[in-house]
Design a protein around this motif. Structure first.
Motif, PDB file in Angstrom:
ATOM      1  N   THR A  64       0.898  -0.997  -0.010  1.00 53.11           N
ATOM      2  CA  THR A  64      -0.065  -0.005   0.083  1.00 53.11           C
ATOM      3  C   THR A  64       0.985   1.201  -0.128  1.00 53.11           C
ATOM      4  O   THR A  64       2.151   1.029   0.184  1.00 53.11           O
ATOM      5  N   GLY A  65       0.466   2.642  -0.036  1.00 53.47           N
ATOM      6  CA  GLY A  65       0.964   3.651  -0.146  1.00 53.47           C
ATOM      7  C   GLY A  65       1.891   3.721   1.166  1.00 53.47           C
ATOM      8  O   GLY A  65       3.070   4.080   1.094  1.00 53.47           O
ATOM      9  N   TYR A  66       1.115   3.440   2.252  1.00 55.74           N
ATOM     10  CA  TYR A  66       1.898   3.677   3.442  1.00 55.74           C
ATOM     11  C   TYR A  66       3.160   2.792   3.636  1.00 55.74           C
ATOM     12  O   TYR A  66       4.031   3.201   4.108  1.00 55.74           O
ATOM     13  N   THR A  67       2.859   1.338   3.372  1.00 59.59           N
ATOM     14  CA  THR A  67       3.803   0.305   3.491  1.00 59.59           C
ATOM     15  C   THR A  67       5.066   0.735   2.647  1.00 59.59           C
ATOM     16  O   THR A  67       6.188   0.566   3.002  1.00 59.59           O
ATOM     17  N   VAL A 116      10.814   2.839   1.958  1.00 61.11           N
ATOM     18  CA  VAL A 116      11.678   3.520   1.396  1.00 61.11           C
ATOM     19  C   VAL A 116      12.228   4.340   2.726  1.00 61.11           C
ATOM     20  O   VAL A 116      13.625   4.472   2.542  1.00 61.11           O
ATOM     21  N   ALA A 117      11.558   4.664   3.822  1.00 63.56           N
ATOM     22  CA  ALA A 117      12.056   5.519   4.807  1.00 63.56           C
ATOM     23  C   ALA A 117      13.212   4.371   5.330  1.00 63.56           C
ATOM     24  O   ALA A 117      14.209   4.745   6.108  1.00 63.56           O
ATOM     25  N   ALA A 118      12.749   3.122   5.741  1.00 63.39           N
ATOM     26  CA  ALA A 118      13.948   2.231   6.181  1.00 63.39           C
ATOM     27  C   ALA A 118      15.023   2.025   5.265  1.00 63.39           C
ATOM     28  O   ALA A 118      16.317   1.959   5.790  1.00 63.39           O
ATOM     29  N   MET A 119      15.000   1.873   4.022  1.00 61.33           N
ATOM     30  CA  MET A 119      16.176   2.010   3.222  1.00 61.33           C
ATOM     31  C   MET A 119      16.983   3.225   3.412  1.00 61.33           C
ATOM     32  O   MET A 119      18.311   3.168   3.415  1.00 61.33           O
ATOM     33  N   LEU A 120      16.369   4.400   3.347  1.00 63.15           N
ATOM     34  CA  LEU A 120      17.119   5.450   3.438  1.00 63.15           C
ATOM     35  C   LEU A 120      18.018   5.560   4.853  1.00 63.15           C
ATOM     36  O   LEU A 120      19.070   6.219   4.724  1.00 63.15           O
TER      37      LEU A 120
END
Length: 184
Positions: free
Chosen positions: A11-14, A19-23
């Protein structure tokens, strides 16, 4: 089949969370400031074979590290033999020269064997190997009072193996520097 695919589609949230975790993971990997503080810069390499190994650029002449890295402390033997070959003699020649320049060091010669015979015969052979190395060093001018030899048989194998190429690693004499004789 389409229902299963839709069930696992992010989903958009997931997607944003991934992406935040990868950054965050990528930012954690940029440790150039910390690394430069913890590790000295490597000495420039000239491409020569005598360039120091990384981390050993500042080995002090006459130190134990100098002996290990620049002289060599192991010699090897053929099976059931205490005869020094030309490679062993070259290493012992280097040891004798180094020891003459560094007269405060004592030398313990530790002999070892593989498991090709009984424990008692391998202990005898390992003692002969250590004695042969000590006699050679004495013949090159190293004072006998600075050295002692001990055979350990096959008690301290480098590798427990059956292949011939592996067993040779156990048929050795290791020269260890000491500042005083071992306690009896």
């Amino acid at each position: 089949m389409r229902n299963i695919t839709l069930m696992f589609a992010p989903t958009g949230y997931t997607r944003r969370l991934a992406v935040a975790a990868m950054l965050l993971a990528l930012t954690a990997c940029t440790t150039t400031k910390v690394a430069s503080l913890e590790e000295p810069a490597a000495a420039p390499m000239t491409g020569q074979t005598n360039d120091p190994a990384p981390g050993f650029e500042t080995v002090a002449a006459g130190s134990e590290e100098d002996f290990i890295l620049n002289v060599g402390r192991r010699i090897y033997f053929a099976q059931d033999s205490a005869t020094l070959d030309s490679v062993a003699m070259a290493t012992l020649d280097n040891q004798a020269a180094w020891l003459s320049k560094n007269p405060t060091w004592l030398l313990k010669l530790q002999g070892f064997a593989d498991d090709s015979g009984s424990a008692s015969s391998m202990e005898t052979l390992s003692q002969k190997r250590a004695d042969a190395a000590m006699a050679y060093l004495a013949s090159k001018g190293v004072e006998a009072r600075r050295m002692w030899a001990k055979g350990y048989g096959n008690d301290r194998e480098v590798r427990d193996c059956t292949e011939r190429s592996c067993k040779v690693q156990n048929r050795r004499v290791v020269s260890n520097l000491r500042t005083q004789p071992d306690a009896v």
